[in-house]
Design a protein around this motif. Structure first.
Motif, PDB file in Angstrom:
ATOM      1  N   THR A 143      -3.098   2.494 -14.025  1.00 11.82           N
ATOM      2  CA  THR A 143      -3.522   2.681 -12.634  1.00 11.82           C
ATOM      3  C   THR A 143      -4.951   2.189 -12.417  1.00 11.82           C
ATOM      4  O   THR A 143      -5.260   1.600 -11.376  1.00 11.82           O
ATOM      5  CB  THR A 143      -3.409   4.156 -12.230  1.00 11.82           C
ATOM      6  OG1 THR A 143      -4.117   4.978 -13.176  1.00 11.82           O
ATOM      7  CG2 THR A 143      -1.954   4.586 -12.189  1.00 11.82           C
ATOM      8  N   THR A 144      -5.817   2.390 -13.411  1.00 13.44           N
ATOM      9  CA  THR A 144      -7.191   1.898 -13.286  1.00 13.44           C
ATOM     10  C   THR A 144      -7.227   0.378 -13.268  1.00 13.44           C
ATOM     11  O   THR A 144      -7.920  -0.237 -12.437  1.00 13.44           O
ATOM     12  CB  THR A 144      -8.058   2.428 -14.439  1.00 13.44           C
ATOM     13  OG1 THR A 144      -8.016   3.860 -14.460  1.00 13.44           O
ATOM     14  CG2 THR A 144      -9.501   1.968 -14.280  1.00 13.44           C
ATOM     15  N   GLY A 145      -6.456  -0.243 -14.169  1.00 12.47           N
ATOM     16  CA  GLY A 145      -6.393  -1.707 -14.184  1.00 12.47           C
ATOM     17  C   GLY A 145      -5.813  -2.276 -12.903  1.00 12.47           C
ATOM     18  O   GLY A 145      -6.307  -3.280 -12.377  1.00 12.47           O
ATOM     19  N   SER A 146      -4.775  -1.610 -12.391  1.00 11.64           N
ATOM     20  CA  SER A 146      -4.178  -2.064 -11.127  1.00 11.64           C
ATOM     21  C   SER A 146      -5.176  -1.958  -9.979  1.00 11.64           C
ATOM     22  O   SER A 146      -5.255  -2.848  -9.127  1.00 11.64           O
ATOM     23  CB  SER A 146      -2.932  -1.234 -10.810  1.00 11.64           C
ATOM     24  OG  SER A 146      -1.955  -1.366 -11.828  1.00 11.64           O
TER      25      SER A 146
ATOM     26  N   ALA B 193       0.821  -1.209   0.000  1.00  9.66           N
ATOM     27  CA  ALA B 193       0.000   0.000   0.000  1.00  9.66           C
ATOM     28  C   ALA B 193       0.854   1.259   0.000  1.00  9.66           C
ATOM     29  O   ALA B 193       0.559   2.228  -0.711  1.00  9.66           O
ATOM     30  CB  ALA B 193      -0.926  -0.014   1.217  1.00  9.66           C
ATOM     31  N   LYS B 194       1.925   1.254   0.790  1.00 14.13           N
ATOM     32  CA  LYS B 194       2.790   2.438   0.861  1.00 14.13           C
ATOM     33  C   LYS B 194       3.538   2.644  -0.462  1.00 14.13           C
ATOM     34  O   LYS B 194       3.739   3.774  -0.899  1.00 14.13           O
ATOM     35  CB  LYS B 194       3.781   2.294   2.014  1.00 14.13           C
ATOM     36  CG  LYS B 194       4.541   3.585   2.298  1.00 14.13           C
ATOM     37  CD  LYS B 194       5.274   3.502   3.605  1.00 14.13           C
ATOM     38  CE  LYS B 194       5.949   4.838   3.937  1.00 14.13           C
ATOM     39  NZ  LYS B 194       4.969   5.924   4.115  1.00 14.13           N
ATOM     40  N   GLY B 195       3.970   1.539  -1.096  1.00 16.75           N
ATOM     41  CA  GLY B 195       4.617   1.663  -2.400  1.00 16.75           C
ATOM     42  C   GLY B 195       3.687   2.264  -3.436  1.00 16.75           C
ATOM     43  O   GLY B 195       4.105   3.101  -4.255  1.00 16.75           O
ATOM     44  N   ALA B 196       2.418   1.866  -3.412  1.00 11.73           N
ATOM     45  CA  ALA B 196       1.444   2.443  -4.334  1.00 11.73           C
ATOM     46  C   ALA B 196       1.200   3.916  -4.035  1.00 11.73           C
ATOM     47  O   ALA B 196       1.011   4.729  -4.940  1.00 11.73           O
ATOM     48  CB  ALA B 196       0.132   1.664  -4.248  1.00 11.73           C
ATOM     49  N   ARG B 197       1.220   4.278  -2.753  1.00  8.57           N
ATOM     50  CA  ARG B 197       0.980   5.664  -2.366  1.00  8.57           C
ATOM     51  C   ARG B 197       2.071   6.593  -2.877  1.00  8.57           C
ATOM     52  O   ARG B 197       1.802   7.742  -3.249  1.00  8.57           O
ATOM     53  CB  ARG B 197       0.886   5.759  -0.839  1.00  8.57           C
ATOM     54  CG  ARG B 197       0.590   7.150  -0.311  1.00  8.57           C
ATOM     55  CD  ARG B 197       0.402   7.135   1.199  1.00  8.57           C
ATOM     56  NE  ARG B 197       0.012   8.439   1.678  1.00  8.57           N
ATOM     57  CZ  ARG B 197       0.870   9.384   2.052  1.00  8.57           C
ATOM     58  NH1 ARG B 197       2.164   9.148   2.018  1.00  8.57           N
ATOM     59  NH2 ARG B 197       0.435  10.554   2.468  1.00  8.57           N
ATOM     60  N   HIS B 198       3.314   6.119  -2.912  1.00  2.38           N
ATOM     61  CA  HIS B 198       4.441   6.944  -3.358  1.00  2.38           C
ATOM     62  C   HIS B 198       4.877   6.633  -4.786  1.00  2.38           C
ATOM     63  O   HIS B 198       5.884   7.167  -5.245  1.00  2.38           O
ATOM     64  CB  HIS B 198       5.625   6.753  -2.409  1.00  2.38           C
ATOM     65  CG  HIS B 198       5.386   7.318  -1.045  1.00  2.38           C
ATOM     66  ND1 HIS B 198       5.488   8.662  -0.757  1.00  2.38           N
ATOM     67  CD2 HIS B 198       5.024   6.722   0.120  1.00  2.38           C
ATOM     68  CE1 HIS B 198       5.216   8.873   0.518  1.00  2.38           C
ATOM     69  NE2 HIS B 198       4.928   7.717   1.076  1.00  2.38           N
TER      70      HIS B 198
ATOM     71  N   ILE C 256       7.068  -1.651  -8.582  1.00  7.32           N
ATOM     72  CA  ILE C 256       7.890  -2.116  -9.704  1.00  7.32           C
ATOM     73  C   ILE C 256       7.100  -1.995 -10.998  1.00  7.32           C
ATOM     74  O   ILE C 256       5.959  -2.459 -11.096  1.00  7.32           O
ATOM     75  CB  ILE C 256       8.342  -3.571  -9.490  1.00  7.32           C
ATOM     76  CG1 ILE C 256       9.205  -3.660  -8.231  1.00  7.32           C
ATOM     77  CG2 ILE C 256       9.105  -4.088 -10.696  1.00  7.32           C
ATOM     78  CD1 ILE C 256       9.582  -5.068  -7.864  1.00  7.32           C
ATOM     79  N   ARG C 257       7.708  -1.360 -11.996  1.00  5.48           N
ATOM     80  CA  ARG C 257       7.018  -1.174 -13.271  1.00  5.48           C
ATOM     81  C   ARG C 257       7.921  -1.616 -14.417  1.00  5.48           C
ATOM     82  O   ARG C 257       9.104  -1.324 -14.428  1.00  5.48           O
ATOM     83  CB  ARG C 257       6.637   0.294 -13.467  1.00  5.48           C
ATOM     84  CG  ARG C 257       5.670   0.825 -12.437  1.00  5.48           C
ATOM     85  CD  ARG C 257       5.277   2.252 -12.746  1.00  5.48           C
ATOM     86  NE  ARG C 257       6.428   3.149 -12.673  1.00  5.48           N
ATOM     87  CZ  ARG C 257       6.381   4.441 -12.971  1.00  5.48           C
ATOM     88  NH1 ARG C 257       5.260   4.977 -13.370  1.00  5.48           N
ATOM     89  NH2 ARG C 257       7.457   5.185 -12.859  1.00  5.48           N
ATOM     90  N   MET C 258       7.333  -2.319 -15.375  1.00  2.52           N
ATOM     91  CA  MET C 258       8.030  -2.665 -16.607  1.00  2.52           C
ATOM     92  C   MET C 258       7.572  -1.657 -17.663  1.00  2.52           C
ATOM     93  O   MET C 258       6.520  -1.805 -18.286  1.00  2.52           O
ATOM     94  CB  MET C 258       7.708  -4.105 -17.015  1.00  2.52           C
ATOM     95  CG  MET C 258       8.319  -5.130 -16.087  1.00  2.52           C
ATOM     96  SD  MET C 258       7.831  -6.817 -16.414  1.00  2.52           S
ATOM     97  CE  MET C 258       6.188  -6.826 -15.722  1.00  2.52           C
TER      98      MET C 258
ATOM     99  N   GLN D 278      -5.277   3.737  -3.448  1.00  3.19           N
ATOM    100  CA  GLN D 278      -4.228   4.663  -3.885  1.00  3.19           C
ATOM    101  C   GLN D 278      -4.175   4.746  -5.408  1.00  3.19           C
ATOM    102  O   GLN D 278      -4.011   5.838  -5.977  1.00  3.19           O
ATOM    103  CB  GLN D 278      -2.872   4.219  -3.331  1.00  3.19           C
ATOM    104  CG  GLN D 278      -2.721   4.385  -1.828  1.00  3.19           C
ATOM    105  CD  GLN D 278      -2.704   5.836  -1.393  1.00  3.19           C
ATOM    106  OE1 GLN D 278      -2.453   6.733  -2.201  1.00  3.19           O
ATOM    107  NE2 GLN D 278      -2.976   6.074  -0.123  1.00  3.19           N
ATOM    108  N   TYR D 279      -4.279   3.608  -6.089  1.00  3.24           N
ATOM    109  CA  TYR D 279      -4.290   3.621  -7.557  1.00  3.24           C
ATOM    110  C   TYR D 279      -5.516   4.362  -8.084  1.00  3.24           C
ATOM    111  O   TYR D 279      -5.437   5.083  -9.094  1.00  3.24           O
ATOM    112  CB  TYR D 279      -4.256   2.195  -8.096  1.00  3.24           C
ATOM    113  CG  TYR D 279      -2.881   1.585  -8.112  1.00  3.24           C
ATOM    114  CD1 TYR D 279      -1.865   2.117  -8.906  1.00  3.24           C
ATOM    115  CD2 TYR D 279      -2.588   0.470  -7.339  1.00  3.24           C
ATOM    116  CE1 TYR D 279      -0.602   1.559  -8.923  1.00  3.24           C
ATOM    117  CE2 TYR D 279      -1.317  -0.098  -7.348  1.00  3.24           C
ATOM    118  CZ  TYR D 279      -0.336   0.452  -8.147  1.00  3.24           C
ATOM    119  OH  TYR D 279       0.925  -0.105  -8.155  1.00  3.24           O
ATOM    120  N   SER D 280      -6.657   4.192  -7.410  1.00  4.71           N
ATOM    121  CA  SER D 280      -7.869   4.901  -7.822  1.00  4.71           C
ATOM    122  C   SER D 280      -7.687   6.406  -7.672  1.00  4.71           C
ATOM    123  O   SER D 280      -8.103   7.187  -8.540  1.00  4.71           O
ATOM    124  CB  SER D 280      -9.056   4.428  -6.990  1.00  4.71           C
ATOM    125  OG  SER D 280      -9.258   3.040  -7.125  1.00  4.71           O
TER     126      SER D 280
END
Length: 212
Positions: free
Chosen positions: A102-105, A71-76, A80-82, A154-156
């Protein structure tokens, strides 16, 4: 306009509250794990016997750190992204792809949180507990749906931020920043000197020849 400002203000307060909660949970979990392991080592060395429940507590703390860390990784925006294909786009195309990602995640994480809740219900019905302390497992694993739900939230919020702002955001608060790389720059063999541009280097060589 008033409704939009109210929504943004509510999201900012929610984001601040979530951030504080994540920090408290992670700090408490890491410190507890450190103190527990230090005490266990001292018990083995001084008294020849450690804590019998240390493995159970460590496993529970690892679960907490893992899913709250998601959750904290998503907030900041530190997940990890390809981004090989993502980096090829610019302007509105990159922003549109970011919104899709971000919507799909968020959708996937909301679904995983739902599955985690169903798993929690099954654990509670079974009544399984830890062997040493007898703690119900469903209490320990409550952090799993919590962490997944907060990450999805967070993604939303990042999606909503990119839909309402002109700039491109990788998280609700952090901008997506890319440094432009000079493809004409060549590495200077002299240690400690910055790279030089080929065009400037050729101009320098021609000037030296003219002087000679």
């Amino acid at each position: 306009m008033k409704v939009g400002k109210l929504i943004i203000r509510s999201l900012e307060q929610l984001d601040w509250l979530i951030g504080k909660l994540e920090n408290v949970i992670l700090i408490t979990a890491v410190l507890s794990m450190a103190l527990l392991n230090i005490g266990n080592v001292l018990g083995h060395n001084l008294f020849g016997k450690g804590f019998t429940f240390s493995d159970e507590i460590n496993q529970a703390l690892l679960v907490i750190i893992t899913f709250v860390g998601v959750a904290k990784g998503a907030r900041h925006g530190r997940n990890i992204r390809m981004s090989a294909m993502y980096d090829q786009f610019k302007g509105p195309w990159r922003k549109g792809l970011n919104i899709i990602i971000t919507t799909g995640s968020a959708v996937v994480l909301f679904y995983l949180a739902y599955l985690a809740v169903l798993y929690e219900v099954q654990l509670r019905d079974i009544g399984q507990t830890t062997p040493a302390l007898g703690i119900p497992l469903w209490l320990i694993y409550l952090v799993v749906p919590f962490g997944l739900f907060i990450a999805a939230l967070q993604y939303s919020m990042t999606t909503l931020r990119n839909l309402t702002a002109k700039a491109l955001y990788r998280s609700y608060h952090e901008l997506e920043v890319y440094e432009e790389v000079d493809l004409n720059a060549v590495e200077d063999p002299a240690e400690g000197r910055p790279p030089q541009d080929k065009t400037n280097k050729n101009k320098t060589d021609h000037n030296q020849k003219d002087r000679n």
